[in-house]
Design a protein around this motif. Structure first.
Motif, PDB file in Angstrom:
ATOM      1  N   VAL A  37      41.907  -9.842  61.346  1.00  0.00           N
ATOM      2  CA  VAL A  37      41.561 -11.085  60.648  1.00  0.00           C
ATOM      3  C   VAL A  37      42.182 -11.103  59.259  1.00  0.00           C
ATOM      4  O   VAL A  37      41.967 -10.184  58.452  1.00  0.00           O
ATOM      5  CB  VAL A  37      40.029 -11.251  60.513  1.00  0.00           C
ATOM      6  CG1 VAL A  37      39.707 -12.535  59.734  1.00  0.00           C
ATOM      7  CG2 VAL A  37      39.353 -11.265  61.871  1.00  0.00           C
ATOM      8  N   ALA A  38      42.953 -12.134  58.977  1.00  0.00           N
ATOM      9  CA  ALA A  38      43.388 -12.439  57.617  1.00  0.00           C
ATOM     10  C   ALA A  38      42.434 -13.499  57.086  1.00  0.00           C
ATOM     11  O   ALA A  38      42.323 -14.579  57.667  1.00  0.00           O
ATOM     12  CB  ALA A  38      44.827 -12.951  57.609  1.00  0.00           C
ATOM     13  N   PHE A  39      41.731 -13.195  56.000  1.00  0.00           N
ATOM     14  CA  PHE A  39      40.670 -14.061  55.475  1.00  0.00           C
ATOM     15  C   PHE A  39      41.110 -14.558  54.097  1.00  0.00           C
ATOM     16  O   PHE A  39      41.184 -13.776  53.148  1.00  0.00           O
ATOM     17  CB  PHE A  39      39.370 -13.250  55.368  1.00  0.00           C
ATOM     18  CG  PHE A  39      38.115 -14.067  55.200  1.00  0.00           C
ATOM     19  CD1 PHE A  39      37.969 -14.953  54.149  1.00  0.00           C
ATOM     20  CD2 PHE A  39      37.060 -13.913  56.085  1.00  0.00           C
ATOM     21  CE1 PHE A  39      36.806 -15.689  53.988  1.00  0.00           C
ATOM     22  CE2 PHE A  39      35.883 -14.644  55.937  1.00  0.00           C
ATOM     23  CZ  PHE A  39      35.764 -15.536  54.886  1.00  0.00           C
ATOM     24  N   ILE A  40      41.370 -15.859  53.995  1.00  0.00           N
ATOM     25  CA  ILE A  40      41.791 -16.446  52.727  1.00  0.00           C
ATOM     26  C   ILE A  40      40.727 -17.424  52.246  1.00  0.00           C
ATOM     27  O   ILE A  40      40.414 -18.394  52.933  1.00  0.00           O
ATOM     28  CB  ILE A  40      43.148 -17.163  52.845  1.00  0.00           C
ATOM     29  CG1 ILE A  40      44.231 -16.190  53.316  1.00  0.00           C
ATOM     30  CG2 ILE A  40      43.538 -17.781  51.505  1.00  0.00           C
ATOM     31  CD1 ILE A  40      45.597 -16.830  53.483  1.00  0.00           C
ATOM     32  N   GLN A  41      40.190 -17.152  51.074  1.00  0.00           N
ATOM     33  CA  GLN A  41      39.212 -18.049  50.459  1.00  0.00           C
ATOM     34  C   GLN A  41      39.838 -18.737  49.252  1.00  0.00           C
ATOM     35  O   GLN A  41      40.411 -18.077  48.387  1.00  0.00           O
ATOM     36  CB  GLN A  41      37.969 -17.274  50.001  1.00  0.00           C
ATOM     37  CG  GLN A  41      36.975 -18.153  49.260  1.00  0.00           C
ATOM     38  CD  GLN A  41      35.779 -17.405  48.682  1.00  0.00           C
ATOM     39  OE1 GLN A  41      34.882 -18.002  48.097  1.00  0.00           O
ATOM     40  NE2 GLN A  41      35.748 -16.077  48.848  1.00  0.00           N
ATOM     41  N   CYS A  42      39.699 -20.066  49.187  1.00  0.00           N
ATOM     42  CA  CYS A  42      40.154 -20.822  48.031  1.00  0.00           C
ATOM     43  C   CYS A  42      38.939 -21.266  47.223  1.00  0.00           C
ATOM     44  O   CYS A  42      37.951 -21.738  47.791  1.00  0.00           O
ATOM     45  CB  CYS A  42      40.961 -22.044  48.458  1.00  0.00           C
ATOM     46  SG  CYS A  42      42.496 -21.628  49.324  1.00  0.00           S
ATOM     47  N   ALA A  43      39.012 -21.111  45.918  1.00  0.00           N
ATOM     48  CA  ALA A  43      37.927 -21.509  45.033  1.00  0.00           C
ATOM     49  C   ALA A  43      38.515 -22.175  43.799  1.00  0.00           C
ATOM     50  O   ALA A  43      39.704 -22.034  43.505  1.00  0.00           O
ATOM     51  CB  ALA A  43      37.080 -20.303  44.638  1.00  0.00           C
ATOM     52  N   ARG A  44      37.656 -22.904  43.083  1.00  0.00           N
ATOM     53  CA  ARG A  44      38.148 -23.589  41.887  1.00  0.00           C
ATOM     54  C   ARG A  44      38.469 -22.584  40.783  1.00  0.00           C
ATOM     55  O   ARG A  44      39.532 -22.630  40.172  1.00  0.00           O
ATOM     56  CB  ARG A  44      37.112 -24.608  41.409  1.00  0.00           C
ATOM     57  CG  ARG A  44      37.603 -25.524  40.301  1.00  0.00           C
ATOM     58  CD  ARG A  44      36.615 -26.657  40.052  1.00  0.00           C
ATOM     59  NE  ARG A  44      35.300 -26.134  39.697  1.00  0.00           N
ATOM     60  CZ  ARG A  44      34.935 -25.840  38.445  1.00  0.00           C
ATOM     61  NH1 ARG A  44      35.772 -26.030  37.450  1.00  0.00           N
ATOM     62  NH2 ARG A  44      33.720 -25.363  38.204  1.00  0.00           N
ATOM     63  N   THR A  45      37.546 -21.681  40.498  1.00  0.00           N
ATOM     64  CA  THR A  45      37.752 -20.636  39.493  1.00  0.00           C
ATOM     65  C   THR A  45      37.220 -19.322  40.052  1.00  0.00           C
ATOM     66  O   THR A  45      36.466 -19.311  41.034  1.00  0.00           O
ATOM     67  CB  THR A  45      37.017 -20.952  38.179  1.00  0.00           C
ATOM     68  OG1 THR A  45      35.606 -20.731  38.367  1.00  0.00           O
ATOM     69  CG2 THR A  45      37.249 -22.398  37.735  1.00  0.00           C
ATOM     70  N   PRO A  46      37.553 -18.188  39.423  1.00  0.00           N
ATOM     71  CA  PRO A  46      36.975 -16.918  39.875  1.00  0.00           C
ATOM     72  C   PRO A  46      35.452 -16.908  39.849  1.00  0.00           C
ATOM     73  O   PRO A  46      34.820 -16.204  40.650  1.00  0.00           O
ATOM     74  CB  PRO A  46      37.562 -15.906  38.882  1.00  0.00           C
ATOM     75  CG  PRO A  46      38.883 -16.498  38.505  1.00  0.00           C
ATOM     76  CD  PRO A  46      38.636 -17.986  38.436  1.00  0.00           C
ATOM     77  N   ASP A  47      34.849 -17.690  38.965  1.00  0.00           N
ATOM     78  CA  ASP A  47      33.381 -17.758  38.922  1.00  0.00           C
ATOM     79  C   ASP A  47      32.800 -18.476  40.136  1.00  0.00           C
ATOM     80  O   ASP A  47      31.594 -18.381  40.390  1.00  0.00           O
ATOM     81  CB  ASP A  47      32.925 -18.481  37.648  1.00  0.00           C
ATOM     82  CG  ASP A  47      33.217 -17.680  36.387  1.00  0.00           C
ATOM     83  OD1 ASP A  47      33.357 -16.445  36.492  1.00  0.00           O
ATOM     84  OD2 ASP A  47      33.318 -18.289  35.303  1.00  0.00           O
TER      85      ASP A  47
END
Length: 350
Positions: free
Chosen positions: A153-163
């Motif tokens: 599994v390659a798991f990519i998470q996108c978020a607005r900021t590191p917080d």
């Protein structure tokens, strides 16, 4: 939040709904909370990793129903965890954030949805998500871990900021114990992060670098509608067959419905309620009912969850659902109020 939160009374349980109690609360980020529930009858929940439930509760004399994907795995079926983002204009999610904690009562439906690994021959997977779209994928990866599965599994998470990164520490721990799990995080903005490698938007070039073997993977995609549309396009452009791209339906854009002529004035009769109204302005049956004070239980408002199922007694509708009805229910005359518009005069068993 007040630690001595009052029990919220849901009234009599409805068909297909189970009285449940909140047993825990975790503040994940500033606007995301995880609420843990168990069934009041002590039974286990029955669901597949990646599925969703409808949660219903009452507050201030008003009943709310919303759909959330389950974040916990079916290997821990004595409880379910729902990770919920507080929508800026969402009163229901605001109530859940501000007033829910241990002892709060809700009704939770049986699980549904086919955004799962179950029944799919997947040798390698790409889990691609943004924001709270991570929840069904967390259920899947937790389930894989608990069952000792070694799926690549390659798991990519996108978020607005590191917080805003969700489950970052847990994913790092899981990747250490699951040799074939590779986790990447991409943030569109900085927030004092010492690691500039995580900053920047996930475009097609970055996707190709992060997942050079994307064409060999089944893609499980979940997040806001715009994110899913963009990522699907990137995947296809990279050569991933469309049939190997699976999307969580919530937030997806519905196909344009067939609409009546603006001059057509159909009459919608809610028979048991004794209400008749004139259809206009391309309104759905749910919108007409709400305008007339006729209560229809609803949740996703997209034709996915099936909560707003009603029986059509007379007439025809344009039904633009996304799998919320079974073939048998269609044959029995049921429609979904949230995505049905009348073709002419109709009568509803409501």
């Amino acid at each position: 939040m007040d630690a001595n939160i009052a029990l919220i009374d849901t009234g009599s349980p409805s068909r297909g709904m189970h009285p449940c109690l909140c047993t825990g609360r975790i503040q994940e980020t500033g606007d995301v909370v995880t609420l843990v529930f168990k069934r009041a009858d002590g039974r286990a929940f029955d669901f597949l990793a990646g599925q969703f439930v409808t949660i219903r509760f009452s507050s201030g004399g008003q009943t709310y129903s919303r759909v959330f994907t389950i974040a916990s795995p079916p290997t821990r079926a004595d409880r379910i965890a729902l990770t919920i983002k507080a929508a800026a204009d969402g009163r229901a999610t605001r109530i859940l954030h501000d007033h829910f904690g241990e002892g709060s009562a809700v009704e939770i439906s049986d699980a549904g949805g086919d955004f799962t690994l179950e029944g799919r021959a997947v040798e390698k997977a790409l889990f691609l998500c943004a924001g709270s779209g991570i929840t069904p994928l967390m259920s899947m990866v937790r389930d894989l871990h608990d069952n000792g599965e070694d799926l690549d599994v390659a798991f990519i998470q996108c978020a607005r900021t590191p917080d805003d990164i969700l489950f970052g520490h847990e994913l790092r721990m899981l990747s250490e114990s699951m040799p074939k799990l590779r986790v990447e995080t991409v943030c569109s903005q900085a927030s004092g992060s010492p690691d500039p490698r995580v900053i920047g938007r996930l475009d097609m070039a970055r996707l190709a670098r992060l997942v050079p073997d994307a064409t060999a993977r089944a893609v499980f995609l979940c997040g806001p509608a715009g994110f899913m549309q963009t990522m699907r396009r990137h995947m296809v452009e990279l050569g991933v067959p469309a049939g190997r791209i699976f999307e969580e339906a919530f937030g997806a854009v519905l196909a344009t419905a067939k609409r009546m002529s603006p001059t057509a004035k159909a009459i919608v009769a809610f028979e048991r309620s004794g209400v008749r109204c004139e259809a206009g302005d391309n309104a759905t049956i749910l919108e007409l009912a709400e305008a007339e004070g006729v209560y229809i239980d609803t949740s996703c408002r997209m034709g996915v969850c099936g909560t707003c199922k009603v029986k059509l007694l007379e007439g025809e509708v344009d039904l633009n659902d996304m799998g919320g009805l079974s073939d048998m229910e269609r044959q029995d005359g049921f429609i979904l109020a949230c995505c049905s518009t009348p073709r002419g005069d109709i009568a509803i068993d409501l």
